[in-house]
Write an enzyme that holds these catalytic residues in place. Structure first.
Site, PDB file in Angstrom:
ATOM      1  N   SER A 233       0.840  -1.193   0.000  1.00  0.00           N
ATOM      2  CA  SER A 233       0.000   0.000   0.000  1.00  0.00           C
ATOM      3  C   SER A 233       0.882   1.252   0.000  1.00  0.00           C
ATOM      4  CB  SER A 233      -0.975  -0.053   1.175  1.00  0.00           C
ATOM      5  OG  SER A 233      -2.021   0.869   1.010  1.00  0.00           O
ATOM      6  N   ASP A 464      -8.638  -5.250  -5.831  1.00  0.00           N
ATOM      7  CA  ASP A 464      -8.189  -4.429  -4.709  1.00  0.00           C
ATOM      8  C   ASP A 464      -9.028  -3.153  -4.649  1.00  0.00           C
ATOM      9  OD1 ASP A 464      -6.776  -2.654  -2.980  1.00  0.00           O
ATOM     10  OD2 ASP A 464      -4.891  -3.658  -3.428  1.00  0.00           O
ATOM     11  N   HIS A 491      -7.239  -6.099  -0.334  1.00  0.00           N
ATOM     12  CA  HIS A 491      -6.170  -5.118  -0.443  1.00  0.00           C
ATOM     13  C   HIS A 491      -4.871  -5.735   0.070  1.00  0.00           C
ATOM     14  CE1 HIS A 491      -4.004  -1.420  -0.501  1.00  0.00           C
ATOM     15  NE2 HIS A 491      -3.960  -1.280   0.814  1.00  0.00           N
TER      16      HIS A 491
END
Length: 524
Positions: A233, A464, A491
């Site tokens: 991320s 995602d 995610h």
């Protein structure tokens, strides 16, 4: 595959969301401190320091994290300049955790969880657990650090008290915030952050380029000539910036759940909310198959039904236990948190049903609390505060008119989050009073010297909701990296150890430097 509930909670915490647009700390140009070919003499004392490893228990910031801060994990503090342009001045202390390798050691694997604002120390523990059935913990010391301003690192960013957080007063970081925000509010907020965080110079020193410099100090302090890094991320931004600043200092890098370096703040925020709406719609469609679905049995009306349940919470919060109430921002925040992983959809549905049928909010407020880690003792960690500050040091700024336009576009894109209130007059960039201007310089990582950068690995999940699949493709192209496609609805995936196919390619690259074949894919 379902995981231990605390593990789900903490993983949801550390991945976080890139929200409000903001700006970067001073001293981010290509100066001597960012050169990978030489270390300025003024930084020798930082690069040459030794870490004193010991008990991790003093480093845990909440009761939720405490069970992970135990042996065999070891913790230490690393000293870095608060401002790299003034290495003789004030310093910061960076919390570091490691799990020593259990077998034939290659070196250190440094992990970052995302956020920004997530605890890398906690992530070291979680990754070690998630990857226990691979050879990674055998071959590497698994190392995580709390980026400057975060968690156990000092000075740490604190903008709100626990009582304010319990009341939902931390509006500047709330995805569904309805305002009102005024110039006085944003100005006073920054001053409160400075008062609680060690001053304005501390606020100005938590940008991603500063963290990348810290990571290079950590590389040297760990005794590594070259860094092995796995970021997810926001950690993909950190990895890309490190590759831009220190391309010669990388051995291997895996970036999972990628942020597109070329997208501006506003464009990325729209894409983010498009992903949330898509996941909400998929969750609602699964719910509609149940006769007792709180969103009804017509998926086409699920957003409307959700609005009927949540919009009244703007003026009439419902009890949520422990003397707390569930308001609109906390309700939508709880749903968003659950949308990170499809395995949490049943929990979202049950929480919405509780609000609709019982007029109570314990379940949704628990999902909301998990996003920023609130312990059962009422103590919050500083994930959301640090998220705000780091974004204020990285992201692009907007005028009130631009912010109003963006908020309108966000609610058109993601109507399940729309409070149904006007945006004109209550929309301001929460970073407008920040003590330094943005200087990450988006787009970033566009001029990396690929002739010295080792070929890296990018992982992107097709469904995602936070960092879309196409962003992974773009980052792989920017870095000249190999891409692993993962078919699923969640995610990030690699550090959780959820899938044998992903585990195998992740480990093979980190250990043997063997990259996935062209077109490689796995299915969750």
């Amino acid at each position: 595959m379902r995981r231990h509930p605390v593990l789900i909670l903490l993983t949801a915490l550390v991945i976080g969301v890139l929200t409000a647009g903001c700006g970067d700390a001073a001293d981010t140009s290509g100066d001597a401190a960012s050169s990978s070919s030489a270390t300025p003499a003024a930084l020798d004392r930082f690069y040459g320091q030794s870490l004193s490893w010991g008990d991790c228990r003093p480093f845990a910031s909440t009761a939720v994290e405490r069970p992970y801060y135990v042996a065999p994990f070891q913790c230490a503090r690393m000293t870095v300049p608060l401002a790299y342009s003034r290495p003789e001045g004030r310093t910061a202390s960076i919390g570091v955790m490691r799990l020593p390798a259990k077998g034939d050691r290659i070196g250190s694997l440094v992990v970052n969880p995302g956020g920004p604002g997530g605890s890398g120390m906690t992530q070291a523990a979680l990754a070690s657990i998630g990857l226990k059935n691979t050879d990674i913990p055998k071959r590497f010391d698994v190392v995580g650090f709390d980026p400057r301003g975060v968690g156990a690192s000092t000075p740490a960013i604190h903008c709100f008290t626990d009582a304010q957080r319990d009341r939902g007063d931390d509006r500047v970081t709330a995805l569904g915030s309805a305002g009102p925000w005024t110039a006085d509010y944003t100005r006073n907020l920054v001053q409160e952050c400075a008062n609680r965080s060690g001053g304005r110079d501390a606020l100005a020193a938590v940008g991603t380029r500063d963290v990348a410099r810290d990571m290079d100090v950590l590389r040297a302090v760990l005794g590594e000539q070259k860094l092995t890094f796995a970021g997810q991320s926001y950690g993909t931004r950190l990895g890309a910036v490190y590759a831009e600043m220190f391309p010669r200092n990388l051995r291997a890098m895996v970036l999972d759940g990628a942020i597109d370096p070329g997208l501006g703040t506003a464009e990325r925020r729209i894409i983010l909310h498009r992903g949330f709406q898509r996941s909400f719609d998929l969750m609602a469609a699964s719910c509609a198959k149940q006769a007792d679905c709180p969103l009804g049995t017509d998926p086409g009306r699920s957003t409307e039904e959700f609005q009927k349940i949540t919009r009244p919470l703007l003026t009439n919060p419902v009890p949520a236990g422990g003397g707390r109430n569930l308001g609109f921002n906390q309700a939508t925040g709880g749903v968003v948190n659950g949308l990170y992983y499809s395995e949490q959809w049943p929990a979202i549905i049950a929480a919405i049903a509780q609000v609709k049928n019982e007029h109570r909010g314990e379940k949704l407020i628990a999902l909301n609390d998990a996003l920023a880690v609130r312990g059962p003792d009422g103590v919050w960690n500083n994930q959301s505060d640090a998220n705000y500050a780091i974004n204020c040091n990285d992201e692009q700024r907007r005028t009130p008119e631009q912010e109003a336009d963006l908020r309108s576009a966000v609610f058109e894109t993601s109507p399940f989050l729309d409070p149904g209130q006007p945006v004109d007059g209550v929309s301001r960039d929460g970073c407008e009073a920040w003590p330094v201007a943005p200087s990450l310089n988006i787009p970033y990582a566009q001029d990396i010297d690929k002739s010295v950068l080792p070929q890296t690995m990018v992982i992107s999940v097709t469904g995602d909701p936070v960092t879309p699949y196409d962003s992974g493709k773009q980052l792989a192209q920017d870095l000249g990296a190999k891409m692993l496609t993962v078919n699923g609805e969640r995610h990030t995936v690699a550090q959780a150890g959820l899938n044998p196919c992903v585990n195998g390619m992740f480990a093979d690259y980190l250990i043997n430097l063997k990259l996935p074949a062209d077109g490689a894919s796995c299915t969750l």
